[in-house]
Write an enzyme that holds these catalytic residues in place. Structure first.
Site, PDB file in Angstrom:
ATOM      1  N   ASP A 283       0.865  -1.174   0.000  1.00  0.00           N
ATOM      2  CA  ASP A 283       0.000   0.000   0.000  1.00  0.00           C
ATOM      3  C   ASP A 283       0.908   1.232   0.000  1.00  0.00           C
ATOM      4  OD1 ASP A 283      -2.130   1.701  -0.064  1.00  0.00           O
ATOM      5  OD2 ASP A 283      -3.213   0.764   1.579  1.00  0.00           O
ATOM      6  N   TRP A 284       0.316   2.373  -0.197  1.00  0.00           N
ATOM      7  CA  TRP A 284       1.077   3.611  -0.366  1.00  0.00           C
ATOM      8  C   TRP A 284       1.991   3.855   0.841  1.00  0.00           C
ATOM      9  CZ3 TRP A 284       0.283   7.814  -4.084  1.00  0.00           C
ATOM     10  CH2 TRP A 284       1.010   8.962  -3.780  1.00  0.00           C
TER      11      TRP A 284
END
Ligand code: NOJ
Length: 740
Positions: A283-284
């Site tokens: 994820d980011w």
């Protein structure tokens, strides 16, 4: 004829071989390419960066980014969309030594240009065809805009409406959530990856992100293995079985280990036991966040821990880009670990056909035509109608009559457009979002429609209340549109108070005091708490964030042109104090059997246990009768199947659709089982007076669970079978014994 039959049979027999051969062909192309790659080029394939949205062709990318792309240091980008921009960035990548094309990923969560209801809303349709169709159109539009890959579906089970991201998922249930996961993956990926109208799907967030403690986004998750395997993982497995090309890991720790660095989740379960062949994107910034978690010493360590644990692509942490080459040199990461990650990513690029034509998704004429396709709006209307849930309808207040009626449309969200779209809108056709007021006006026929906003977004002031009350007083019926604005749910939008923001309940009370019937239309991305309205409103339509065609959908339901059939995919609590709350209640030795008697029982002294609205609840303008339950055999050996059947009749005056639900309880087991588990559902459409026999097949698989050794299987003994229109509206019960 015979010859044709023979050759068809031969072709059918060869199909799996051909598919295998095709795979082997891609694999050998990947291997050949990898032989030519330097370590730095390999690392580049694992590096994903964000582009700048809406800046025109490549203009937002700084010189450093552009240089990185040109030198093969970037494998993928997110937030670059549209034919012009994706082509501009792709052209840079093709200048790199090996001309490896970029993958463009994007959060296409519930539509691209045509906005569909938010995923939780769509899930209330319990309609797998509609949900698949919605994802299909999103894929058609996004792929025409140069996008290869969507970061959807979010398949996180969520039982805590404080968590703003309940909006992005399919609700609280593993069985329903798995069916929806499959439908969404099929919709996004179409018949096959590589078709130019298909995008790669991402099952996210692996895993258990939806169980963040106290519903606070990004918070830790602490969970038993059984709960993980039985409730939180099944939708991921379903997405994988449906062919999901990629997985995204998550921000949370799971029992102390960040998901991004969790080799139990990614190596043992996903790539081991489940044999997942695609790749995992972080994820980011979640690789970097392992430092903040106190799980990695620094970014270099985080890179090592992520890749060794099976996280392949790094979204925006710059961890692999800056450190992985060194870790390969020092031996902290084995070359074969890097190769495996790179192979998985390159495989997908070949499968999408990007090496044959890196621009094959980018066709300006197609982009223009597809985004303007009017059939997409028709599907958005269909899905929105199916997602609306009629929570209450006192004395048949709805549907509204058009004859000589004066309808006062009131409320901060009555004429809202942006709010109808909900969060995660990439390129929404905002100018054409139909507001509730517009929808009602367009569908009102002879009825007169007046309007007062009463208060602005958030309803912080009451100055407009007097005018609203005066407008209501002149009308025969009031339609009040209240709820959350779009930006109150979604990522990082956890709330401790999930009542209606501002003075909206007060506005309701003022309107109710006029004595006019008040129909409440509620917009939200999560279950809200609205006890006064629940008690006193004449009718309530829960509209979620219904998308581009939301106003038309709401109007069709209000006027009875569409008979609502949506059912809640998530429990609505009475108060935050009851959370987490699910229909699948675990057992207790001290159950409350009489809500008035909670002395030394598992209850509350200040609230009943039951929810405000139960999982599966949703009314119709007609009524359904359930009768004549039969089970083909009272006993069943593990290899047998039995059929449960009953009659469903439409006993009202309108045509309608009922979502019939099958629940069961395993009465005695080596691990105490929940009081109810959803095990089947069907959508049945009936004309007034029509009756149909409905059947469900029950086999051993349906009776199985994970025992304390995490072995999946069914245990001999008694099961209670329950059928009804909601988890708290069981109409028929039967019993079944599973033999040894
Ligand atoms: C963070 C979110 O958690 C994830 O769901 C999303 O796909 C990425 N950001 C990319 O925007």
């Amino acid at each position: 004829m015979t010859m044709m039959k023979t050759s068809l049979a031969l072709a059918a027999a060869l199909l799996p071989l051909l598919a295998g051969a095709q795979d082997a062909q891609i694999e050998s192309k990947v291997a050949a390419l990898m032989r030519r790659m330097t370590v730095a080029e390999k690392v580049g394939q694992l590096h994903q960066i964000s582009g700048s949205l809406n800046t025109g062709p490549a203009s937002g990318e700084d010189a450093r980014t552009q240089a990185d792309i040109r030198s093969g240091k970037v494998g993928s980008m997110l937030n670059v969309k549209g034919v012009a921009d994706t082509c501009a960035m792709q052209a840079l990548a093709l200048q790199s030594r090996l001309h490896i094309p970029l993958l463009f990923g994007q959060d296409v969560i519930h539509g691209y240009h045509t906005v569909f209801p938010v995923p939780l809303g769509e899930s209330a349709s319990w309609d797998m065809e509609a949900i698949e169709q919605s994802a299909r159109i999103a894929a058609r539009e996004a792929s025409a805009a140069g996008i290869h890959w969507t970061f959807a579906p979010m398949v996180d089970i969520a039982r805590d409406p404080r968590w703003g991201r309940v909006m992005e998922g399919a609700g609280e249930d593993a069985f329903l959530g798995s069916a929806i996961a499959r439908a969404r993956v099929h919709g996004f990926q179409g018949k096959r990856l590589g078709a130019t109208d298909a995008v790669m799907a991402t099952a996210k967030h692996f895993a258990a992100y939806g169980a963040a403690i106290a519903g606070r986004d990004y918070n830790a998750v602490d969970m038993s293995q059984q709960q993980l395997f039985e409730v939180y993982l099944p939708p991921f497995k379903a997405a994988l079985d449906a062919g999901a090309a990629t997985f995204m890991n998550s921000f949370n720790t799971l029992n102390g280990v960040p998901a991004t660095g969790n080799s139990f989740l990614q190596r043992d379960v996903l790539k081991g036991r489940w044999n997942f062949k695609g790749f995992v994107v972080s994820d980011w910034g979640s690789v970097r966040e392992m430092v903040a978690h106190g799980y990695a010493a620094d970014l270099a360590d985080a890179s090592v821990k992520a890749i060794n644990a099976g996280s392949d692509m790094d979204m925006e942490s710059y961890a692999h880009l800056n450190h992985l080459e060194q870790s390969i040199k020092s031996g902290k990461v084995k070359m074969k670990t890097l190769d495996d990650a790179v192979r998985r990513i390159l495989y997908k690029k070949f499968e999408l056909g990007l090496f044959d034509d890196p621009y094959r998704f980018a066709d300006a004429a197609r982009e223009k035509a597809v985004l303007a396709d009017p059939s997409h709006r028709a599907v958005a209307l269909d899905v929105a109608q199916k997602s609306l849930v009629l929570l209450k309808n006192q004395g048949g207040t709805l549907p509204l009559s058009r004859d000589a009626q004066r309808i006062a449309v009131i409320g901060p969200l009555a004429d809202a457009q942006r709010d109808l779209e909900g969060g995660w809108v990439v390129e929404g056709d905002r100018a054409r979002v139909v507001s509730i007021l517009e929808g009602i006006r367009d569908h009102a026929g002879k009825a007169q429609v007046s309007y007062a906003q009463a208060c602005g977004a958030g309803c912080t002031g009451t100055e407009g209340f007097a005018e609203a009350v005066a407008t209501a007083a002149m009308a025969d019926v009031v339609v009040l549109a209240v709820g959350e604005t779009w930006d109150l749910s979604g990522e990082a939008k956890s709330r401790t108070d999930i009542t209606l923001p501002g003075h909206q309940e007060q506005l309701f009370a003022a309107l109710k005091a006029t004595g006019k019937p008040v129909v409440v239309v509620m917009l939200a991305g999560r279950p809200l708490v609205f006890n006064t309205i629940a008690d006193q409103a004449d009718a309530i339509v829960y509209a979620w964030f219904p998308g581009s065609e939301g106003g038309n959908a709401v109007a069709n339901v209000l006027f009875g042109d569409y008979n609502p059939s949506g059912k809640l995919p998530i429990t609505f609590p009475r108060s935050v104090g009851q959370i987490p709350l699910s229909y699948a209640q675990p057992s207790t030795g001290r159950p409350v059997t009489d809500e008035k008697d909670v002395v030394y029982k598992s209850g509350y002294i200040d609230s009943v246990n039951s929810p405000r609205y139960a999982f599966g609840h949703g009314l119709s303008y007609t009524t359904f009768k359930y009768s004549g339950l039969t089970i083909s055999s009272a006993e069943m050996s593990p290899s047998q199947k039995v059929t449960l059947s009953f009659d469903l009749a439409n006993t009202g005056k309108a045509e309608g659709t009922e979502i019939v639900q099958l629940y069961l309880r395993d009465m005695v087991a080596s691990v105490a089982r929940p009081m109810k588990e959803l095990k089947g559902f069907q959508k049945i459409h009936l004309r007034p007076g029509e009756q149909r026999r409905v059947s469900f097949t029950i086999d051993r698989e349906l009776l199985s669970f994970f025992n304390s050794q995490l072995v999946w299987g069914a245990e001999a003994g008694d099961f209670k079978l329950m059928v009804g229109g909601a988890s708290d509206d069981i109409r028929l019960e039967g019993a079944l014994k599973l033999l040894r």
